[in-house]
Structures are given as structure tokens and as C-alpha cells.
Motif scaffolding. Structure first.
Motif, PDB file in Angstrom:
ATOM      1  N   THR A 438       0.847  -1.194   0.000  1.00  0.00           N
ATOM      2  CA  THR A 438       0.000   0.000   0.000  1.00  0.00           C
ATOM      3  C   THR A 438       0.879   1.239   0.000  1.00  0.00           C
ATOM      4  N   TYR A 440       0.187   3.759   1.695  1.00  0.00           N
ATOM      5  CA  TYR A 440       0.011   4.341   3.032  1.00  0.00           C
ATOM      6  C   TYR A 440       0.741   3.484   4.062  1.00  0.00           C
ATOM      7  N   THR A 443       0.268   3.722   9.203  1.00  0.00           N
ATOM      8  CA  THR A 443      -1.124   3.306   9.403  1.00  0.00           C
ATOM      9  C   THR A 443      -1.991   4.419   9.970  1.00  0.00           C
ATOM     10  N   LEU A 446      -4.452   5.854   7.748  1.00  0.00           N
ATOM     11  CA  LEU A 446      -5.659   5.088   7.453  1.00  0.00           C
ATOM     12  C   LEU A 446      -6.674   5.150   8.592  1.00  0.00           C
ATOM     13  N   SER A 450      -6.953   9.902   8.468  1.00  0.00           N
ATOM     14  CA  SER A 450      -7.444   9.503   7.145  1.00  0.00           C
ATOM     15  C   SER A 450      -8.102  10.673   6.413  1.00  0.00           C
ATOM     16  N   VAL A 455      -8.379   9.186   2.310  1.00  0.00           N
ATOM     17  CA  VAL A 455      -8.471   7.763   2.011  1.00  0.00           C
ATOM     18  C   VAL A 455      -9.450   7.123   2.987  1.00  0.00           C
ATOM     19  N   ASP A 456     -10.197   6.152   2.512  1.00  0.00           N
ATOM     20  CA  ASP A 456     -11.074   5.352   3.365  1.00  0.00           C
ATOM     21  C   ASP A 456     -10.219   4.257   3.986  1.00  0.00           C
ATOM     22  N   GLY A 457      -9.885   4.424   5.261  1.00  0.00           N
ATOM     23  CA  GLY A 457      -8.965   3.512   5.911  1.00  0.00           C
ATOM     24  C   GLY A 457      -9.444   2.079   5.945  1.00  0.00           C
ATOM     25  N   GLU A 460      -9.210   0.567   2.469  1.00  0.00           N
ATOM     26  CA  GLU A 460      -7.825   0.310   2.056  1.00  0.00           C
ATOM     27  C   GLU A 460      -7.252  -0.904   2.780  1.00  0.00           C
ATOM     28  N   ARG A 463      -8.719  -3.942   1.226  1.00  0.00           N
ATOM     29  CA  ARG A 463      -8.061  -4.260  -0.051  1.00  0.00           C
ATOM     30  C   ARG A 463      -6.720  -4.951   0.180  1.00  0.00           C
ATOM     31  N   ILE A 464      -5.958  -4.435   1.150  1.00  0.00           N
ATOM     32  CA  ILE A 464      -4.638  -5.020   1.436  1.00  0.00           C
ATOM     33  C   ILE A 464      -4.775  -6.466   1.894  1.00  0.00           C
TER      34      ILE A 464
END
Length: 517
Positions: A438, A440, A443, A446, A450, A455-457, A460, A463-464
Motif C-alpha cells: 500500500t 500508506y 497506518t 488510514l 485519514s 483515504v477510506d482507511g 484500504e 483491499r490489502i
């Protein structure tokens, strides 16, 4: 006897009769050898005072972000695209250069920071030597700065360490240019140095504005030439903006200008509006000013006693006014982000150390006993704070957990994207030489911040974890609010992972767990 010796020998002879001068009498030779000796002494003291932390990785997470950004930049991953951060790219660019010569990324960062501290301390000494005609006080101020800045939070390569060098360089040359017209060219170099500082961290803006205005006012009062003053102002603005113009041109040419502008303008505007609770502000502010409590007390006592440096020399009133301007500008620098983290207060350390050394010399003229008492006050909080940081960072304080994790995942054959470091030191990516999954890598971007990262922590992190990285690093921490929601998303995804090892990070004072899929 050289011309240099003819000028400075009488001053040093007079100073050697004072308590502060006699303390440094072995360095009283007014020649180039004396200068070299002082530089070597300051450099040796700096590296000795910071040697315990040259390899310790659990000091500051910001440093890890800069290292990962620099390392990915070396491999073609542009800042703000490959690795996101809201700071300018100046420090990652510097670290990318240093990483070309030093294999260990943490050591590279610490050596760069130590060099910056030593150079700043040398400039502090030269400021006193040249502008206050008090080399012994300058040496005391330089060594005091080394001790104050080499605390736990100051042992890492943080932006304030390097910005102090830019600001001190500018202060030294702007005072010289204000007094001596032949040094006018250095005013533009000082403005350029402040511009470089802006590309390290934007909070240097108050120093840039107030110091340049101070120089312009002083030069106008000296020459009474409005045209020349306007021309100087225009050239200084151009010199100060030049580094930023070059950076913008670079990211425009690389096709990453929108990402650069979002991170450096939009994110910072939002970040300033995120004010922490008053309790946190008080706690962090107290920790930030702790090493300089003694110097502040000395300065305050000198003011209460109505010590007037200008009684001894007329030009000293200008030095006094300049230090006051510097302290005010640094205080604005500290307050500008509205966060008051401890390392933000480092901007105050150079002018406070300078002012305290000169105030101590003025207060204790003719009294060795009072000088000894004043020296104890000066060092009462600085030395213990430094010692606590050295002990905490020393190799015998416990296992270097980030290094151990990086070594474990490398030995297991991890590849780019196989490791996700959650709420812990981003330097693990740099030590393992792995590309993070990522942009970011901090952390906090996030969760707590955020909004500034835009960003939508939770999305994200989802997704990770859906990409199923092979290794996940996660500390045992108690969280609340948005951070707790992000943590729960990570915890749910760890159902398919097994706990490989638990680490006790004595330096970071936390329990760290390494999971493998």
C-alpha cells in the motif's frame, strides 16, 4: 601574528578572564587551528552522543516513511504515488542520495542526521563567535544544542533536524549581510537555504518570512535606499521559491503533479484543522520543552535582572533583537501544524541554546561560583533527557525488533507485496528491501489522519488483506474510534494466519506479533 590573530587575540584574552572563557581556555588560540579544533570537538561530541542510536530502529515512525519513500524512489517509484506522505520530498531525496553510499538504511538516516546536528552546532558557535564576539559562549551553546537535540525523539532523522541546519545557516548569513554590505550576496544564499527548508517541511515558513523581513529592515535602516531594498526583496523571494519551483517542475515532468499537489496542499490544509485534545497538547508540549527548561530559566532570569548586552557593545543589541525574532519565528513554526508533537519543538532549540549561553556569560561575569550554579541549571533537564534517550536506544536495551522481523521475512523468501506492517515501524519495509502493499505505509494515515490523507482507511485495509500478504505485523494496542474500526478489519482477516512469533520491543515499549498466512 596573522591579521586574524591581531583582531581576535585581545577579545579572547578578555574573555578568558571571565568564568565562561576560562572554562574553554585550551581553545583560546585565535588561528585557523583553533577553528578546526572547535569543529572537530563539536563533531566528535555529536557522534559520541548519538552513537548508541546509529542502528536502533524503534525510535520514530516518520523516519521509516522517509526511508521507504527514498528506497522506492531509487527503484522508480515516485513519492506520493508509490509511497504517500504529506511532507515535501526534500528529506526523502536527501536520504535517497545517502542510501547510494550506505547499505544499511537506518544507519544511513542516522549518519545524515548526526551530520546535520554537527553542522548546525558549528554554525551556532560561529554565530556567537562572529556576531557576539564570544567564541566560548558559542562553544557552550553548540554543545548544549547537541545534548538537547540528542534526546530520544531527536536521535532519528526527522525533518526538524535538517530544517534547523537550514534556518541556522540563514540566520548566520542574514545577520552578516545586514551588518556588512559586502556580504549582501549571502542574503540570497540564505533565502535559498530557507527555500530548501520549505521543501523539507513547510512549517519553516515563519522563519523564512520573519528572518528575511528582519534583514530587509536592517539593510534599509543602514543604507536608506528604497530601490535597493525592493530589489533585494524581489531577489530573495525568487531565491526562496526556486527550490519549490524545481520540485514542482520535476513532478510535472514525471506526470505526478496532481498527486504531489494533493499530498502537499490539500492534505496539509486538512491536517492543520485536525486539532488534538487539550490533554494531548499539554502532555506533548511539556515533553517537547523539557530539555530546554534550564536554558529558558537562564534567559528569563537574565531578563528579570535587566541584563543588557548592548551596554558592553552596541552591536550586541542587534544580536539580542535577532535572537528574539528567531525565537518568535520558531514558536510560530511549532504552532503552525496545530499538533504540538515533541519533535516539533526542536525548532526552538538553536535560538534558545544561543540565548542561554550568552545570558549565562552576562549573568556570571566575574563570578566562577555563579557560573557553576548557572551551568547546573542549564544542564539540569538537558542531560538526564539525553541519557534516558541513549539508554533506551542502546544495543543492550533489548532486541531490535524491526531488524529481527525484517531478517525473518527475508530468510523466509518474502517478495514485494508479501509483507504488511500494520501500526508499527515502516522502516521494516526498508530493512527487508520489500515494496509495501500500500502507498500508506504509516497506518495513522488510514485511521486517525485519514481525513488529511483523503483515504477510506477501512476500505484500504480490506483491499490489502484481500490481496492476502504472506506476512502481517501487528502490535498489541488498545484503540478507540476510527482506529478501532480499522483494527477490527485487520483482526478479522487474520483468521487464516498463524502466529509465528511474539516480540517484546523494549525501545518502543510494545508487544509485536508476526503472522504468516
Amino acid at each position: 601574528m596573522s591579521d586574524h590573530s591581531k583582531v581576535y587575540a585581545p577579545r579572547l584574552a578578555a574573555l578568558s578572564k571571565r568564568p565562561l572563557g576560562s572554562l574553554f581556555r585550551p581553545f583560546g588560540l585565535a588561528d585557523s587551528g583553533w577553528r578546526i579544533g572547535v569543529i572537530l570537538l563539536i563533531a566528535a561530541a555529536t557522534f559520541a552522543g548519538r552513537a548508541a542510536a546509529l542502528f536502533s530502529t524503534s525510535i520514530d515512525a516518520d523516519e521509516g516513511v522517509y526511508l521507504v519513500m527514498a528506497q522506492q524512489w531509487q527503484h522508480g517509484g515516485l513519492p506520493y504515488v508509490a509511497v504517500w506522505d504529506q511532507h515535501p520530498p526534500g528529506l526523502p531525496a536527501l536520504l535517497a542520495v545517502v542510501l547510494g553510499f550506505v547499505f544499511d538504511p537506518v544507519l544511513a538516516a542516522r549518519l545524515a542526521a548526526a551530520a546535520a546536528v554537527a553542522a548546525t552546532a558549528v554554525l551556532i558557535h560561529r554565530f556567537c563567535q562572529r556576531h557576539a564576539h564570544n567564541g566560548p559562549a558559542g562553544l557552550l551553546a553548540a554543545l548544549l544544542y547537541v545534548v538537547c537535540i540528542s534526546r530520544w525523539a531527536g536521535l532519528s532523522a526527522n525533518t526538524e533536524i535538517f530544517n534547523n541546519l537550514c534556518v541556522t545557516f540563514a540566520a548566520y548569513h542574514l545577520v552578516a549581510a545586514a551588518r556588512e554590505p559586502q556580504d549582501r550576496r549571502w542574503a540570497f544564499m540564505a533565502a535559498c537555504a530557507l527555500g530548501v527548508g520549505l521543501q523539507i517541511k513547510y512549517v519553516v515558513f515563519p522563519e523564512a518570512v520573519l528572518m528575511c523581513l528582519g534583514y530587509l529592515l536592517a539593510s534599509y535602516r543602514r543604507d536608506r535606499d528604497p530601490g535597493r531594498c525592493i530589489a533585494d526583496a524581489a531577489l530573495m523571494m525568487l531565491a526562496g521559491c526556486l527550490p519549490t519551483m524545481l520540485v514542482v517542475a520535476y513532478f510535472w515532468a514525471a506526470g505526478a503533479l496532481p498527486a504531489f499537489l494533493q499530498a502537499n496542499i490539500d492534505a496539509n490544509v486538512t491536517y492543520v484543522g485536525l486539532v488534538p485534545p487539550l490533554r494531548d497538547i499539554i502532555h506533548d508540549s511539556a515533553g517537547g520543552v523539557l530539555p530546554i527548561v534550564g536554558p529558558v530559566l537562564i534567559i528569563g532570569y537574565a531578563i528579570l535582572q535587566e541584563v543588557r548586552w548592548r551596554r558592553r557593545r552596541r552591536q550586541d543589541s542587534f544580536v539580542q533583537a535577532w535572537l528574539l525574532l528567531w525565537i518568535i519565528a520558531a514558536a510560530l513554526d511549532v504552532c503552525l501544524p496545530m499538533k504540538f508533537f515533541r519533535h516539533y519543538f526542536f525548532a526552538l532549540y538553536p535560538p534558545i541554546c544561543l540565548g542561554a549561553a550568552l545570558a549565562l556569560d552576562a549573568l556570571t561575569a566575574g563570578s566562577r561560583k555563579r557560573f557553576a550554579y548557572g551551568l547546573v541549571v542549564l544542564l539540569a533537564t538537558a542531560v538526564p533527557t539525553w541519557l534516558m534517550g541513549v539508554v533506551r536506544a542502546s544495543p543492550w536495551s533489548g532486541e531490535d525488533v524491526p531488524r529481527a522481523i525484517a531478517q525473518a521475512v527475508r530468510q523466509a523468501g518474502a517478495h514485494d507485496g508479501d509483507l504488511y506492517v500494520y501500526r508499527y515501524q515502516p522502516s521494516i519495509y526498508a530493512l527487508a528491501r520489500l515494496r509495501p502493499p500500500t502507498p500508506y505505509v504509516m497506518t495513522l494515515e488510514l485511521s486517525e489522519f485519514s481525513e488529511s490523507a483523503h483515504v477510506d482507511g477501512i476500505a484500504e485495509v480490506h483491499r490489502i488483506m484481500q490481496a492476502r500478504p504472506r506476512f502481517v505485523v501487528r502490535p498489541e494496542v488498545k484503540l478507540s474510534g476510527r482506529a478501532e474500526a480499522v483494527d477490527e478489519e485487520v483482526a478479522r482477516s487474520l483468521a487464516d494466519y498463524r502466529l509465528v512469533r511474539t516480540f517484546n520491543d523494549g525501545a518502543d515499549r510494545s508487544v509485536i506479533k508476526l503472522y504468516e498466512r
